[in-house]
Each structure stands twice: as C-alpha cells, then as structure tokens.
Design an enzyme around this catalytic site. Sequence first.
Site: not given
Length: 450
Positions: A125, A164-165
């Site tokens: 992450k 993406g996030d």
Amino acid sequence: MGYVQRVIEECEAKFPHQVYFLQALKEIFESLKPEIDRNPSYEKNAILERLVVPERSIAFRVPWIDDEGRARVNQGYRIEFNSALGPYKGGLRFHPSVNEDVIKFLGFEQILKNSLTTLNMGGGKGGSDFDPKGKSENEIMRFCQSFMSELYRHIGDRTDVPAGDIGVGGREVGYMFGQYKRLSNRFDGVLTGKGLKWGGSLVRKEATGYGSVYFAQAMLEARGESLEGKICCVSGSGNVAIYTIEKLYALGAKPVTASDSRGMIYDAEGIDLALLKEIKENRRESLQAYAQEKKSAIYTPVSEYPQGRNQVWSIPCFAAFPSATQNELNLADAQELLKNGCQCVSEGANMPCTLEATNLFVDSKICYGPAKAANAGGVATSGLEMAQNASMSIWSFEEVDAKLLKIMRGIFAHAQETAKEFGQEQNLVLGANIAGFRKVAMAMIEQGVV
C-alpha cells in the site's frame, strides 16, 4: 502465553502509536488462533513475526510547486508488505489523514485480501498526505509527477503494481503513469486503474462496489434470501459507494443514503444515481447540492450527527454497505442497525467497522462480509487488468464482470467452507482470515526464511 497473544503483545510494545495497524492485527490474529493452535509449523517458522514486519518500507518527501509559484512539500509512502504470492499489489491513497500507521494497516490487510482472490498478488500500500480537493488540474499533475519521480525506482510490473484508492482516480493514475513512462522509458502494466485507451480494464472503476454487492448476494442466497425489493444504506460517495448503489439497483434493491466528509443524504425515493454521478464525478461538489436539486432528499451535515455516531446508520434498512473509510461504523452504530432490523452488512471500505462493531455483528449471526473478503473486487479486477496487459489483450465489460462475479462467489465459498471446519459456518471473519492466511503462510514456509 500462547503464540498469537505473545506476538500481539510484542507488536503493542514496538508500535504503541500505530492504532489502526494494531486494530487490524488483533482482528486478524485473534481469529487465527484455532488454525495456529492446530499447526505448530507456523510458530516454528516464525510466520506471525515475519508477517507483521513489511519486507520494505519506503518514506520520501514530495516537493511540488503550486499555482502561485510557492514550493510545497508532502510526505510520500510505499510499504511493500509481503511478496510470498506475487508482486506487491495495493492502492495509493492521497488524503490528509495518510500517515505510516494508515498505510501500514492497509498494506497488512491487503496481504490476506489478495490471497483470497486466488490471483498471484502480494500485499502492499502507499500514498501521501496530499489533498487533491481544492487543487487545480496543474497542481495535481505537478504533485503526481513529483510523487512518481521517487516511486518509479521501487515499482515494476513484476515487482510492485500500485493502483488507485481514496483521492487517486483515473486522472491521478494517468499523470503518474505518464511520469513513470517518461523516466523509465517503458510502457508496461506498472499501474492499474489506467485509462481504457492505454491499457486499462473495463469494470475496474466499478469493481469494488460491484464486488461488495456480489458478496452480499452470495451471503444472502446461502440463507435463502435476496436483495430484491430491500432497503439498503450506503455510506460514501466515491467510486465504491456509487457503484455499490448502481449494482444494488441492478439487483432490484433500493439504496436510500450516501455521504461525504461534510454530511449525508437520505432519499426515501431511492438515490438518484444519475444526479449523484453528476455531482460527484463531474462537478466534484458537496452532497448538499444533491438535496438542493432533489426535493425528496434530506441533507444532514456532520455537525448535526449525534455525538460519536454516523447518521447514515440510523436509517432503518435490510442491508448496510459501509463504503467510505476506516472505523466509520462503531458499536453504537452497529447496535442501532441491528435494532432497526438490519440483516446484512457488506464492507466496501477498508476496515470500516470498529473491532467492537465487528464482534457484535459476528455474535448476532447476521450476514457479515468483512472487508478483506467483501471489498476484494477492486484488487481482483486490478489483477485481471494485469493479465490483460501481460497478454496485450482487452476483454469485454461482460467478460470482466463475469470473472469478477465468479471470483467474489469463490471468495465467499472458500471463507464459508473454512469457517465450517471450525464449526462456525456463519463466521466469515474467521473463515476469510484463516483461508487467506493459510495460502500466504504455506508459501512463506516453502520459500524459506527470507
């Protein structure tokens, strides 16, 4: 003291200020106890001690120039947590709340989530405390280019594949991919969530929301129930929430809520999906604009929420889909949902329920889909994008959607079968955690102490 508890206490001593990471760790490890107790090879090979320490943690500054010509600096992160199953895979989050704790908890959860998809992906992450809101297109482009100027050294289509996030959509991915290509002189599948004209996959934008609904559908079908005709509450108004709402309508349900950082809307007639997309995807405005344009909607600002509560979960519903952010649904919210007859909770966001709320849902024996299972649709479709990039092919919307549905049903079946082994068929938290952990742990043992 047992092995699991010893490792938890060691982590509490080492990382006392990483509250989100410790919350995720406890939720996972406590449900692993039955599996750990029956297999001494985990302790012999120090699997838990190795699992909680990232293989690599990268922190860097991101300098950029705003439209007034002033130099600005943000903090960037990429935590490459575990590559036992494949290249690191996990999103990039751009939001003021981002810090090492947030990225670490997200990366840790990603390990088991990716394992559950059955695709060859490790867990990672990243992100930054940069806030795209209120920034011009040029400011966002300059920030993304500066962010990638450091990140490109650490990623690759067989090494680490970000996506993406929150705060990172197609626009941001495009700017970062362009800078990666410029610096590396390579056009490869190093990022997912790309534009459809240059390597992206159909259904990627919709995948997490669709997947959350598919998982809820699978849970309910196992009990002879369905979503058709049912009132549903959804939090958030980003991609996950919007496409949760879209798929709920496709299955005959009636979603009546949405929310953002400023407040929430309740529309008893059902959320107007076209208006929601216009406000959030095109105009990028507050949900207050929805209530101004749709007279059946009631807007409640955050300042009017009951203390310590999320107003979304006060609306009576059959199914709830927390799709905004971590810890948005606490014990009091969970009690309110159950009191009002809620029969199903499917997590679209990452760790949206506090540990107390999670335990209550599990104990109540409603259909409860934990995030690492229920919201795995996004990363699963990222994996499908990687496969298309590797084969230089493009699959149709229907083909990708069918694969997504199959993956989500497979995750549910695997979690349920694993839970059955321990006499807890309805405990999908236990089932998903153990199922995901087993695959990673055995790969780590087979690959030696590395």
